[in-house]
Design a protein around this motif. Structure first.
Motif, PDB file in Angstrom:
ATOM      1  N   UNK A   3       0.843  -1.187   0.000  1.00 15.49           N
ATOM      2  CA  UNK A   3       0.000   0.000   0.000  1.00 15.49           C
ATOM      3  C   UNK A   3       0.883   1.245   0.000  1.00 15.49           C
ATOM      4  N   UNK A   4       0.603   2.144  -0.919  1.00 18.28           N
ATOM      5  CA  UNK A   4       1.358   3.396  -0.972  1.00 18.28           C
ATOM      6  C   UNK A   4       0.817   4.365   0.061  1.00 18.28           C
ATOM      7  N   UNK A  11      -0.100   4.506  -8.681  1.00 19.01           N
ATOM      8  CA  UNK A  11       0.330   3.137  -8.962  1.00 19.01           C
ATOM      9  C   UNK A  11       1.767   3.178  -9.456  1.00 19.01           C
ATOM     10  N   UNK A  12       2.626   2.376  -8.822  1.00 20.10           N
ATOM     11  CA  UNK A  12       4.034   2.316  -9.233  1.00 20.10           C
ATOM     12  C   UNK A  12       4.428   0.856  -9.340  1.00 20.10           C
ATOM     13  N   UNK A  37       3.407  -0.861  -5.914  1.00 20.57           N
ATOM     14  CA  UNK A  37       2.938  -0.004  -4.830  1.00 20.57           C
ATOM     15  C   UNK A  37       1.726   0.770  -5.342  1.00 20.57           C
ATOM     16  N   UNK A  38       0.683   0.821  -4.548  1.00 23.99           N
ATOM     17  CA  UNK A  38      -0.538   1.467  -5.038  1.00 23.99           C
ATOM     18  C   UNK A  38      -1.250   2.212  -3.912  1.00 23.99           C
ATOM     19  N   UNK A  39      -1.990   3.215  -4.298  1.00 26.41           N
ATOM     20  CA  UNK A  39      -2.777   4.019  -3.351  1.00 26.41           C
ATOM     21  C   UNK A  39      -4.127   3.340  -3.149  1.00 26.41           C
ATOM     22  N   UNK A  47      -8.052  -5.497  -7.876  1.00 26.41           N
ATOM     23  CA  UNK A  47      -7.657  -4.875  -9.141  1.00 26.41           C
ATOM     24  C   UNK A  47      -6.159  -4.978  -9.346  1.00 26.41           C
ATOM     25  N   UNK A  48      -5.399  -4.690  -8.305  1.00 22.79           N
ATOM     26  CA  UNK A  48      -3.942  -4.746  -8.420  1.00 22.79           C
ATOM     27  C   UNK A  48      -3.478  -6.188  -8.606  1.00 22.79           C
TER      28      UNK A  48
END
Length: 455
Positions: A3-4, A11-12, A37-39, A47-48
């Motif tokens: 989690x960002x 999204x990275x 890494x995602x918000x 989804x990720x």
């Protein structure tokens, strides 16, 4: 996956190679790591996870075949391919011809009001019998299956009687809005090759002499139709048998990409569309008919009403948007309204207080309108639906109930449809990427353009 920090990059994705060794003299044997890494306020974990699986599939495919084109990599796994290539709607219903759909309403509620226009109104029995008489006259004048009959008149009781009559001959009706530029009307009439046309005495001067016109309100024509019986029209009355694979109507595109194109719609898909519209309205509905007759949204208005034996209310020409339209909807106690997002955005939702159902379609539902205006203002207290589909697949192929805060999609397929979402190389794709939709239904090529398709 990590989690960002909220407010960080949405999204990275990084491909990381672990450091060599563990600090104790032992070499690491770990393979490269794909780190995402995602918000969490933007993306959900499922989804990720789907993104990760597809990236893994891409990397493994490239590792196995370094020469493969990126666009040729299959993004779907076996389960997704089964579900999405193609996606399918409910089973198709039994096919019926357009005249059978129309006359079914007259059989169900003969004494109920079918159409009203200002102070003029007729019930289903009168609409059925008047159109039967007119249909018999049209058959004698050349109307029949695989032929086109132009209807050159604005929305009116006469226009509805004419549509019913042409359908009963087995011919396909071609709606021609007299308000269109003369050059466009001339082109449409020449292109479709209509064997005859129906209009009114007041609108005849607006139409070219490309086809032989009959003014249905001419006293002589009215008198002539009375000599025909009002009993049901069957194949024995037609010049040839009517079949479901024959044209039911011909609608022309806007011509925004060149000359308008004639879209031939057969009877085959109408029953499936009516099966859907019957989930939207019942016989107590008051359905607004306010769209230009040359726009296929007008066909949806007719089928929502007649498919459920409801009351079709014809709107005046000056109530096309804004306050005029809002107050007309209120004055006529309209319950069902089909329109475009652009028109709906001009109306105060508090004015038409009897409105219980709104369908938007016919153009993109703009992202700037959906959450902030259309859905948040219109969905509460009523059912709001977004319809999707090009003209050639019988008005619409899918629809979705709109809910505030929920993204707008193409929705759920209607009965009898199969659809696949394709990329620019026409390969099936998973949900998300930019794509186009290819669908299958009962249809014909564009008129005089056998190699062309609109979807």
């Amino acid at each position: 996956m990590e989690n960002a920090v909220r407010g960080d990059v949405g999204l990275r994705i990084d491909l990381e190679r672990p450091r060599s060794g563990d600090g104790a003299g032992r070499e690491s044997t770990s393979t490269d790591v794909l780190r995402i890494r995602y918000a969490t306020d933007v993306y959900t974990a499922p989804t990720v996870e789907r993104i990760a699986r597809r990236l893994e599939r891409i990397l493994l495919t490239v590792e196995e075949d370094p020469e493969i084109r990126v666009g040729d990599i299959d993004l779907l796994d076996a389960a997704e391919r089964t579900a999405l290539a193609p996606a399918t709607g409910p089973p198709p219903v039994t096919e019926r011809l357009l005249p059978e759909i129309l006359t079914d309403a007259a059989l169900r509620t003969p004494a109920a009001t079918a159409v009203s226009c200002g102070e003029t109104r007729i019930d289903y029995r009168e609409l059925d019998e008047r159109s039967n008489r007119l249909a018999r006259m049209l058959v004698e004048r050349g109307a029949g299956p695989e032929r086109f009959v132009a209807i050159g008149m604005a929305r009116s009781v006469d226009s509805i009687v004419s549509i019913w009559a042409v359908a009963k001959t087995g011919a396909a009706f071609v709606p021609v809005d007299p308000a269109y530029p003369p050059v466009r009307i001339e082109y449409m009439l020449r292109d479709c090759g209509a064997v005859l046309g129906l209009t009114t005495t007041g609108e005849r001067s607006l139409l070219p002499g490309t086809v032989p016109w009959t003014a249905v309100d001419d006293p002589e024509v009215v008198t002539e139709t009375t000599r025909y019986t009002g009993s049901p029209v069957t194949d024995t009355d037609r010049c040839a048998p009517a079949r479901s694979d024959q044209p039911a109507y011909l609608i022309y595109t806007s011509g925004s990409t060149g000359q308008p194109k004639g879209v031939v719609v057969t009877h085959g898909g109408l029953s499936n569309l009516v099966a859907h519209t019957r989930t939207l309205a019942d016989h107590d509905a008051r359905v607004w008919h306010g769209t230009s007759p040359s726009f296929d949204l007008a066909v949806l208005e007719l089928l929502v009403a007649f498919g459920s034996a409801a009351h079709l209310v014809i709107g005046p020409p000056d109530a096309s948007a804004g306050d005029d339209l809002a107050h007309a909807l209120r004055a006529e106690r309209i319950t069902h309204f089909c329109t475009t997002p652009a028109v709906l955005a001009t109306i105060d939702p508090a004015v038409p207080e009897d409105l219980s159902f709104v369908s938007v379609g016919g153009e993109d539902c703009p992202a700037w309108l959906v959450p902030a205006w259309l859905v948040e203002k219109w969905a509460p207290g009523r059912r709001m639906v977004n319809g999707y589909g090009p003209s050639e697949i019988t008005v619409q192929m899918a629809s979705e109930d709109l809910v505030p805060g929920r993204p707008v999609t193409a929705g759920t397929l209607g009965p009898g449809f199969r659809s696949v979402v394709l990329d620019t190389r026409l390969n099936p794709v998973p949900p998300g990427p930019a794509s186009r939709i290819a669908s299958t239904s009962r249809r014909r090529p564009l008129l005089r353009r056998p190699a062309c398709s609109m979807c």
